[in-house]
Design a protein around this motif. Structure first.
Motif, PDB file in Angstrom:
ATOM      1  N   PRO A 179      27.227  70.010 -66.678  1.00  9.85           N
ATOM      2  CA  PRO A 179      27.256  71.475 -66.555  1.00  9.85           C
ATOM      3  C   PRO A 179      25.995  72.039 -65.897  1.00  9.85           C
ATOM      4  O   PRO A 179      26.074  73.024 -65.153  1.00  9.85           O
ATOM      5  N   LEU A 180      24.848  71.419 -66.157  1.00 11.62           N
ATOM      6  CA  LEU A 180      23.604  71.902 -65.551  1.00 11.62           C
ATOM      7  C   LEU A 180      23.598  71.647 -64.045  1.00 11.62           C
ATOM      8  O   LEU A 180      23.172  72.497 -63.255  1.00 11.62           O
ATOM      9  N   GLY A 184      24.879  75.519 -64.075  1.00 12.38           N
ATOM     10  CA  GLY A 184      24.634  76.163 -65.364  1.00 12.38           C
ATOM     11  C   GLY A 184      25.599  77.292 -65.639  1.00 12.38           C
ATOM     12  O   GLY A 184      26.818  77.123 -65.633  1.00 12.38           O
ATOM     13  N   ASP A 185      25.044  78.504 -65.864  1.00 15.72           N
ATOM     14  CA  ASP A 185      25.877  79.657 -66.206  1.00 15.72           C
ATOM     15  C   ASP A 185      26.719  80.150 -65.034  1.00 15.72           C
ATOM     16  O   ASP A 185      27.716  80.847 -65.226  1.00 15.72           O
ATOM     17  N   THR A 186      26.299  79.809 -63.804  1.00 13.92           N
ATOM     18  CA  THR A 186      27.031  80.257 -62.612  1.00 13.92           C
ATOM     19  C   THR A 186      27.373  79.048 -61.737  1.00 13.92           C
ATOM     20  O   THR A 186      26.754  78.819 -60.694  1.00 13.92           O
ATOM     21  N   GLU A 270      32.228  80.315 -73.747  1.00 14.41           N
ATOM     22  CA  GLU A 270      32.131  81.530 -72.939  1.00 14.41           C
ATOM     23  C   GLU A 270      32.879  82.701 -73.547  1.00 14.41           C
ATOM     24  O   GLU A 270      32.333  83.812 -73.646  1.00 14.41           O
ATOM     25  N   ARG A 275      28.650  83.010 -74.967  1.00  9.58           N
ATOM     26  CA  ARG A 275      27.425  82.408 -74.423  1.00  9.58           C
ATOM     27  C   ARG A 275      27.797  81.111 -73.714  1.00  9.58           C
ATOM     28  O   ARG A 275      27.865  80.043 -74.330  1.00  9.58           O
ATOM     29  N   PRO A 276      28.042  81.153 -72.388  1.00 12.28           N
ATOM     30  CA  PRO A 276      28.442  79.949 -71.655  1.00 12.28           C
ATOM     31  C   PRO A 276      27.449  78.801 -71.786  1.00 12.28           C
ATOM     32  O   PRO A 276      27.834  77.626 -71.734  1.00 12.28           O
ATOM     33  N   GLU A 277      26.151  79.144 -71.967  1.00 11.67           N
ATOM     34  CA  GLU A 277      25.145  78.084 -72.050  1.00 11.67           C
ATOM     35  C   GLU A 277      25.331  77.225 -73.299  1.00 11.67           C
ATOM     36  O   GLU A 277      24.766  76.113 -73.393  1.00 11.67           O
ATOM     37  N   LEU A 278      26.115  77.695 -74.262  1.00 20.31           N
ATOM     38  CA  LEU A 278      26.367  76.909 -75.468  1.00 20.31           C
ATOM     39  C   LEU A 278      27.304  75.729 -75.219  1.00 20.31           C
ATOM     40  O   LEU A 278      27.510  74.908 -76.122  1.00 20.31           O
ATOM     41  N   THR A 279      27.855  75.638 -74.015  1.00 19.76           N
ATOM     42  CA  THR A 279      28.707  74.483 -73.690  1.00 19.76           C
ATOM     43  C   THR A 279      27.956  73.184 -73.932  1.00 19.76           C
ATOM     44  O   THR A 279      28.468  72.252 -74.569  1.00 19.76           O
ATOM     45  N   THR A 280      26.726  73.097 -73.413  1.00 17.70           N
ATOM     46  CA  THR A 280      25.953  71.868 -73.584  1.00 17.70           C
ATOM     47  C   THR A 280      25.591  71.645 -75.054  1.00 17.70           C
ATOM     48  O   THR A 280      25.535  70.507 -75.520  1.00 17.70           O
TER      49      THR A 280
END
Length: 450
Positions: A179-180, A184-186, A270, A275-280
């Motif tokens: 994901p990074l 990341g978020d975009t 998301e 909080r999309p960053e919580l995917t990781t």
């Protein structure tokens, strides 16, 4: 097949366990396979719906249809693997063919810039078919190896524990890095391309190390001679094996559930948690526990047996999934704890069924490649059914697909589908797995005979 040279019977397994260095080499080969299973399972559905503007129903179909071929391809690959073993005494040739998998992995995410919607889905589907074939060429002979070695009940579990720890490390690193690397978020198309190329290099290196590790394992211990049965008769014999059927049926439900959860993680982070960053973070909570608890599952299996331990893992997974269905009101700490419970259970559900497979093969007396081909076809089917089931949940809830950089307001029904698809549906699937697993009766006999 007839006319194949039979090798002399293998000597008894050595009193000492398998040496550590070849075990690590063998286990390293699973990293590349873990990347192939994890990254598409985690990101491909989201890549289609939220980057390439593919409607959910079509995105799910693009992931499902390529897996249908696996039902036939994997048993055929198993047959070819058995032929190679009977003729040459090893399965090396297919393994080396499978080492081309990283190329298909990179192509999978290298969708040309002008393609969106149905054409983009077609690109992904074709690349997925090629990748699945190469994956089978590596996975089937790789997983047949434990049944080829003249080892006992507990040593087979130890071998799979080494594989599980290294596999988990690969899943964790790729699940966090992918994901990074995509942005990341975009996430962007270029980000997905970059991710495919970089992780593809890692896949190639680890898969080649795995081939070398298998060679060292075979040289360090006795091996089981190949059986004379191959082709359709051997496949039918495997399917008539009652204990194998129950184990495979339960594993299909487990595989479907775990891949459903992986596919749902980006949406849950998301749209439910905001909080999309919580995917990781969720991926880490799901995968990382295996690094710590796999040795504990090994101890539990030695004490009570593999079957009781697996039933406990399935029950815990179902309970954790029900907590996730509560969604945001339960609080982030509670939800992370529930995902961690899923991760602890997932570790057991990876170690134990895979160590039970060679038990069944040795008890049934059939060719290992044929049994393993059916097993990996089952795993591939679950890998397709899981994301497809979640895609159907999204479609039923009215989820609106979008392209990169576009923000859409999802209807309440879609948000409900995202939450329940991540909680209630996995719980139901895992309860089905538990009920099927209870019908498996071989474990006590296998444990007693070693």
């Amino acid at each position: 097949m007839t006319g194949l040279r039979q090798q002399p019977a293998a000597p008894a397994a050595p009193a000492t366990g398998l040496p550590r260095a070849p075990l690590v080499g063998y286990a390293t080969g699973s990293v590349g396979m873990g990347i192939w299973v994890t990254v598409p399972g985690l990101l491909l559905l989201y890549f289609l719906t939220d980057v390439l503007a593919v409607p959910p129903w079509l995105a799910g179909l693009a992931l499902l249809v390529p897996k249908v071929a696996d039902v036939l391809l994997h048993p055929w690959i198993g047959h070819r693997s058995d032929l190679g073993y009977a003729r040459h005494g090893d399965r090396r040739r297919l393994l080396l063919v499978g080492c081309a998998l990283p190329v298909a992995f990179a192509v999978l995410f290298a969708v040309p810039g002008g393609l969106t919607g149905a054409p983009a889905a077609a690109w992904v589907a074709v690349a997925f078919v090629a990748g699945n074939l190469l994956f089978a060429a590596y996975q089937v002979p790789y997983l047949a190896t434990p049944a080829d070695l003249a080892t006992g009940y507990h040593e087979r579990t130890r071998l799979m524990a080494f594989r599980m720890v290294v596999l988990t490390l690969g899943i964790l690193l790729s699940g966090l890095a992918a994901p990074l690397l995509t942005g990341g978020d975009t996430p962007t198309r270029d980000g997905y391309l970059r991710m495919g190329l970089l992780l593809g290099v890692g896949m190639l290196v680890t898969m080649l190390v795995g081939v070398a590790g298998i060679g060292r394992l075979r040289r360090s211990t006795a091996t089981v001679p190949p059986t004379g049965g191959h082709g359709w008769p051997a496949l039918l014999a495997a399917l008539r094996d009652r204990q194998f059927r129950w184990l495979v049926a339960a594993y299909l439900a487990m595989s479907t559930t775990s891949h459903l959860v992986l596919a749902a993680v980006p949406y849950y982070a998301e749209y439910e948690l905001g909080r999309p960053e919580l995917t990781t973070v969720l991926v880490a909570a799901f995968v990382a526990p295996a690094l710590l608890v796999t040795p504990l599952w090994l101890v539990v299996a030695r004490r009570v047996g593999k079957q009781p331990a697996l039933l406990a893992a399935q029950a815990a997974f179902a309970a954790g999934s029900l907590v996730l269905a509560l969604g945001r009101p339960a609080g982030l700490p509670v939800l992370l704890a529930a995902v961690t419970v899923l991760g602890v259970s997932f570790a057991g559900m990876q170690l134990l069924p895979f160590s039970m497979l060679p038990d069944v093969i040795r008890a049934g007396g059939g060719p290992a490649g044929t049994y393993t081909g059916v097993w990996t076809a089952t795993e591939a089917t679950g890998a397709a059914l899981g994301p497809y089931a979640y895609a159907l949940c999204l479609a039923a809830g009215g989820f609106v697909a979008s392209a990169t950089g576009t923000t859409v307001d999802q209807p309440d029904s879609a948000l409900t589908a995202i939450r329940y698809g991540f909680g209630l549906l996995p719980a139901a699937c895992m309860i089905a797995a538990l009920l099927l697993q209870r019908r498996y009766r071989l474990d006590t006999t296998a444990r007693a005979t070693g």
